[in-house]
Design a protein around this motif. Structure first.
Motif, mmCIF file in Angstrom:
data_model
loop_
_atom_site.group_PDB
_atom_site.id
_atom_site.type_symbol
_atom_site.label_atom_id
_atom_site.label_comp_id
_atom_site.label_asym_id
_atom_site.label_seq_id
_atom_site.Cartn_x
_atom_site.Cartn_y
_atom_site.Cartn_z
ATOM 1 N N TYR A 5 51.805 84.253 90.952
ATOM 2 C CA TYR A 5 52.158 85.137 92.079
ATOM 3 C C TYR A 5 53.080 86.266 91.603
ATOM 4 O O TYR A 5 52.870 87.438 91.943
ATOM 5 C CB TYR A 5 52.821 84.311 93.181
ATOM 6 C CG TYR A 5 53.156 85.093 94.435
ATOM 7 C CD1 TYR A 5 52.156 85.601 95.255
ATOM 8 C CD2 TYR A 5 54.485 85.312 94.806
ATOM 9 C CE1 TYR A 5 52.455 86.312 96.409
ATOM 10 C CE2 TYR A 5 54.797 86.026 95.958
ATOM 11 C CZ TYR A 5 53.778 86.519 96.755
ATOM 12 O OH TYR A 5 54.085 87.230 97.898
ATOM 13 N N LEU A 10 39.001 90.488 100.223
ATOM 14 C CA LEU A 10 39.475 91.300 99.096
ATOM 15 C C LEU A 10 39.465 90.542 97.771
ATOM 16 O O LEU A 10 39.624 91.154 96.715
ATOM 17 C CB LEU A 10 40.887 91.824 99.387
ATOM 18 C CG LEU A 10 40.974 92.832 100.535
ATOM 19 C CD1 LEU A 10 42.438 93.170 100.824
ATOM 20 C CD2 LEU A 10 40.213 94.113 100.228
ATOM 21 N N THR A 69 59.643 85.550 104.807
ATOM 22 C CA THR A 69 59.297 86.144 106.099
ATOM 23 C C THR A 69 58.510 85.133 106.909
ATOM 24 O O THR A 69 57.623 84.449 106.375
ATOM 25 C CB THR A 69 58.467 87.436 105.880
ATOM 26 O OG1 THR A 69 59.200 88.308 105.011
ATOM 27 C CG2 THR A 69 58.199 88.150 107.194
ATOM 28 N N THR A 71 45.422 91.165 110.169
ATOM 29 C CA THR A 71 45.110 90.175 111.210
ATOM 30 C C THR A 71 46.309 89.330 111.618
ATOM 31 O O THR A 71 46.304 88.714 112.676
ATOM 32 C CB THR A 71 43.991 89.235 110.721
ATOM 33 O OG1 THR A 71 44.399 88.656 109.464
ATOM 34 C CG2 THR A 71 42.675 89.981 110.532
ATOM 35 N N LYS A 72 47.322 89.270 110.780
ATOM 36 C CA LYS A 72 48.480 88.437 111.124
ATOM 37 C C LYS A 72 49.735 88.910 110.385
ATOM 38 O O LYS A 72 49.650 89.832 109.563
ATOM 39 C CB LYS A 72 48.208 86.960 110.837
ATOM 40 C CG LYS A 72 47.538 86.660 109.503
ATOM 41 C CD LYS A 72 47.258 85.179 109.337
ATOM 42 C CE LYS A 72 45.901 84.753 109.800
ATOM 43 N NZ LYS A 72 44.929 84.554 108.689
ATOM 44 N N ARG A 126 39.974 89.135 106.940
ATOM 45 C CA ARG A 126 38.786 88.262 106.940
ATOM 46 C C ARG A 126 38.570 87.613 108.285
ATOM 47 O O ARG A 126 37.458 87.466 108.753
ATOM 48 C CB ARG A 126 38.950 87.139 105.893
ATOM 49 C CG ARG A 126 38.888 87.583 104.474
ATOM 50 C CD ARG A 126 39.344 86.474 103.551
ATOM 51 N NE ARG A 126 40.695 86.028 103.905
ATOM 52 C CZ ARG A 126 41.391 85.105 103.280
ATOM 53 N NH1 ARG A 126 40.851 84.479 102.266
ATOM 54 N NH2 ARG A 126 42.613 84.796 103.656
ATOM 55 N N ASP A 127 39.654 87.197 108.943
ATOM 56 C CA ASP A 127 39.521 86.360 110.123
ATOM 57 C C ASP A 127 40.068 87.096 111.354
ATOM 58 O O ASP A 127 41.270 87.133 111.582
ATOM 59 C CB ASP A 127 40.290 85.046 109.890
ATOM 60 C CG ASP A 127 40.272 84.156 111.128
ATOM 61 O OD1 ASP A 127 39.482 84.428 112.065
ATOM 62 O OD2 ASP A 127 41.062 83.185 111.157
ATOM 63 N N SER A 171 55.877 84.010 108.623
ATOM 64 C CA SER A 171 54.473 84.348 108.892
ATOM 65 C C SER A 171 53.632 83.147 108.479
ATOM 66 O O SER A 171 54.167 82.106 108.108
ATOM 67 C CB SER A 171 54.068 85.579 108.073
ATOM 68 O OG SER A 171 54.011 85.213 106.701
ATOM 69 N N ASN A 228 48.815 95.698 102.218
ATOM 70 C CA ASN A 228 49.680 94.574 102.555
ATOM 71 C C ASN A 228 49.040 93.213 102.290
ATOM 72 O O ASN A 228 49.736 92.238 102.040
ATOM 73 C CB ASN A 228 50.055 94.710 104.044
ATOM 74 C CG ASN A 228 50.489 93.405 104.656
ATOM 75 O OD1 ASN A 228 51.601 92.942 104.422
ATOM 76 N ND2 ASN A 228 49.607 92.780 105.437
HETATM 77 N N1 LIG Z 1 55.865 85.810 104.175
HETATM 78 C C1 LIG Z 1 56.655 85.987 103.139
HETATM 79 O O1 LIG Z 1 57.635 85.250 102.946
HETATM 80 C C2 LIG Z 1 56.388 87.121 102.170
HETATM 81 C C3 LIG Z 1 57.431 87.470 101.296
HETATM 82 C C4 LIG Z 1 57.213 88.500 100.398
HETATM 83 C C5 LIG Z 1 56.009 89.175 100.378
HETATM 84 N N2 LIG Z 1 55.013 88.802 101.233
HETATM 85 C C6 LIG Z 1 53.750 89.545 101.150
HETATM 86 O O2 LIG Z 1 53.513 90.141 102.393
HETATM 87 C C7 LIG Z 1 52.105 90.371 102.561
HETATM 88 C C8 LIG Z 1 51.694 89.899 103.950
HETATM 89 O O3 LIG Z 1 51.913 88.505 104.028
HETATM 90 P P1 LIG Z 1 52.370 87.780 105.391
HETATM 91 O O4 LIG Z 1 53.706 87.215 105.154
HETATM 92 O O5 LIG Z 1 52.163 88.657 106.554
HETATM 93 O O6 LIG Z 1 51.340 86.551 105.386
HETATM 94 P P2 LIG Z 1 50.161 86.111 106.385
HETATM 95 O O7 LIG Z 1 50.687 85.936 107.765
HETATM 96 O O8 LIG Z 1 49.516 84.944 105.714
HETATM 97 O O9 LIG Z 1 49.177 87.368 106.369
HETATM 98 C C9 LIG Z 1 48.423 87.679 105.217
HETATM 99 C C10 LIG Z 1 47.408 88.743 105.561
HETATM 100 O O10 LIG Z 1 46.650 89.033 104.359
HETATM 101 C C11 LIG Z 1 45.262 88.866 104.641
HETATM 102 N N3 LIG Z 1 44.536 88.349 103.493
HETATM 103 C C12 LIG Z 1 44.887 87.313 102.685
HETATM 104 N N4 LIG Z 1 43.913 87.098 101.774
HETATM 105 C C13 LIG Z 1 42.950 88.017 102.008
HETATM 106 C C14 LIG Z 1 41.690 88.303 101.433
HETATM 107 N N5 LIG Z 1 41.196 87.572 100.408
HETATM 108 N N6 LIG Z 1 40.944 89.323 101.912
HETATM 109 C C15 LIG Z 1 41.411 90.060 102.961
HETATM 110 N N7 LIG Z 1 42.587 89.842 103.575
HETATM 111 C C16 LIG Z 1 43.331 88.824 103.098
HETATM 112 C C17 LIG Z 1 45.216 87.879 105.803
HETATM 113 O O11 LIG Z 1 44.050 88.122 106.568
HETATM 114 P P3 LIG Z 1 42.875 87.049 106.834
HETATM 115 O O12 LIG Z 1 43.479 85.686 106.841
HETATM 116 O O13 LIG Z 1 42.257 87.503 108.108
HETATM 117 O O14 LIG Z 1 41.979 87.272 105.683
HETATM 118 C C18 LIG Z 1 46.435 88.272 106.622
HETATM 119 O O15 LIG Z 1 46.122 89.325 107.499
HETATM 120 C C19 LIG Z 1 51.432 89.628 101.404
HETATM 121 O O16 LIG Z 1 51.073 90.562 100.401
HETATM 122 C C20 LIG Z 1 52.521 88.702 100.886
HETATM 123 O O17 LIG Z 1 52.358 88.435 99.502
HETATM 124 C C21 LIG Z 1 55.188 87.798 102.129
#
Ligand SMILES: NC(=O)c1ccc[n+]([C@@H]2O[C@H](COP(=O)([O-])OP(=O)(O)OC[C@H]3O[C@@H](n4cnc5c(N)ncnc54)[C@H](OP(=O)(O)O)[C@@H]3O)[C@@H](O)[C@H]2O)c1
Length: 243
Positions: free
Chosen positions: A151, A63, A184, A15-16, A38-39, A186, A86
Motif C-alpha cells: 500500500y 480500475l 478516515t 460511490t462512497k 464499480r458499485d 469510511s 480518489n
Molecule cells: N479511509 C482512510 O483511512 C484513508 C486514509 C488515507 C487515504 N485513503 C484513501 O482515500 C481514498 C478513498 O478511500 P475511502 O476512505 O473513501 O474508502 P472507501 O469508502 O472504501 O471508498 C473507496 C472508493 O474507491 C472505489 N474503488 C475501490 N476500488 C476500485 C476499483 N477497482 N475500481 C473503481 N473504483 C474503486 C470504491 O468504489 P466501488 O466500491 O464502487 O468500486 C469507493 O468509491 C483511497 O484512495 C484511499 O486509499 C483512505
C-alpha cells in the motif's frame, strides 16, 4: 464553484467515503459530476436525489482492470475541468504473504489507473485552457510502516507523480493538489483486520477531507495548494471485530 476552468468534474471512487463527500460538495456547488466506481447499488440514495440526471453521470469501471479502463477512456467526456483521482483500497500484511495477483491489484488500482487517466486527460486539459487535478494520497505516501509495503509503495508513488506533473503543467494553468489523509471513517476498513478507535478524536470524517479539498480549489487560480496532510487529533487503532 468560481475558480474552476469549467464546471465539469470526473471523480473516481465516487460511490462512497471521501469520493462521495466530494461528489456531494461539487453537486451542491453547481458542478456537473461524472462519478466513477464499480458499485452504484446505493449511490442514488446516498447522493442528493435531485441531482441524479443531467448533472450527475455514473460511470461503472473497475480500475484494477487496465484493459477495461483503456476502453472506457475513449467514451469518457473530454472537457473535464476538475479531475479528482480518489479511488483506492488498502491491503496490508507482510510482503511475503501477498500473492503476485494481490500486489498487482493494489498497484494497478491505486497507482497505474491514475497514470492512465492523467495520460489521457493532461493533453485535453491543456487544449481546453487548463484545469485542476486532486490526487488523494494517504499518510502512507509519507511514512512507511510495518505491514504497509504494498500500500505504501502505491501511495508514495502517487506523491512523486503529483510532484512531477505539477512541474510539467506549471505553464498550462493546471493546478495539482495532493491530499494525504490519516485514518478516515469510511468503508476503507471494512476489509481490514484493524480500524481506528471510535470517537471524534481518533478518526477524520470524509467531510473533513472534502473540506480541505474544497479550500484548495477555492484559492485564486495562481495559488497552488501543493499538499495537504490531515490527521485526527489522536492516533490509536483497534482490532476490527468484523474480521
Ligand atoms: N479511509 C482512510 O483511512 C484513508 C486514509 C488515507 C487515504 N485513503 C484513501 O482515500 C481514498 C478513498 O478511500 P475511502 O476512505 O473513501 O474508502 P472507501 O469508502 O472504501 O471508498 C473507496 C472508493 O474507491 C472505489 N474503488 C475501490 N476500488 C476500485 C476499483 N477497482 N475500481 C473503481 N473504483 C474503486 C470504491 O468504489 P466501488 O466500491 O464502487 O468500486 C469507493 O468509491 C483511497 O484512495 C484511499 O486509499 C483512505
Amino acid at each position: 464553484m468560481d475558480n474552476l476552468v469549467n464546471s465539469k468534474a470526473l471523480v473516481t471512487g465516487a460511490t462512497k467515503g471521501i469520493g462521495l463527500a466530494v461528489t456531494k460538495m461539487l453537486l451542491k456547488d453547481g458542478v456537473e459530476v461524472n462519478a466513477l466506481g464499480r458499485d452504484f447499488s446505493r449511490f442514488s440514495e446516498n447522493t442528493l436525489a435531485d441531482f441524479v440526471g443531467d448533472s450527475l453521470q455514473q460511470i461503472q469501471c473497475d480500475l484494477s482492470n487496465l484493459q477495461a479502463l483503456e476502453k472506457a477512456l475513449t467514451t469518457l467526456p473530454r472537457d473535464i475541468g476538475l479531475l479528482v483521482l480518489n479511488a483506492g483500497f488498502g491491503r496490508f500484511g507482510g510482503l511475503e504473504q501477498f500473492s503476485f495477483a494481490q500486489i498487482k491489484e493494489v498497484v494497478d488500482t491505486n497507482l497505474v489507473s491514475n497514470l492512465y487517466l492523467l495520460k489521457h486527460y493532461l493533453p485535453l486539459m491543456k487544449a481546453n485552457g487548463g484545469g485542476d487535478i486532486v490526487l488523494v494520497g494517504s499518510e502512507s505516501a509519507l511514512q512507511g510502516a510495518k505491514a504497509g509495503s504494498v500500500y505504501c509503495a502505491s501511495k508514495f508513488a502517487i506523491r512523486g507523480l503529483a510532484q512531477s506533473i505539477r512541474a510539467e503543467c506549471a505553464n498550462s494553468n493546471i493546478r495539482v493538489n495532493l491530499v494525504n489523509p490519516g485514518p478516515t471513517d469510511s468503508q476503507f476498513f471494512d476489509q481490514l483486520n484493524f480500524a481506528p478507535m471510535q470517537g471524534r478524536d481518533f478518526v477524520l470524517d470524509p467531510e473533513d477531507v472534502q473540506q480541505a479539498i474544497y479550500a484548495a480549489l477555492q484559492q485564486p487560480r495562481h495559488v497552488v495548494t501543493e499538499e495537504i496532510n490531515l490527521q485526527p487529533m489522536k492516533r490509536s487503532f483497534q482490532k476490527n471485530k468484523a474480521r
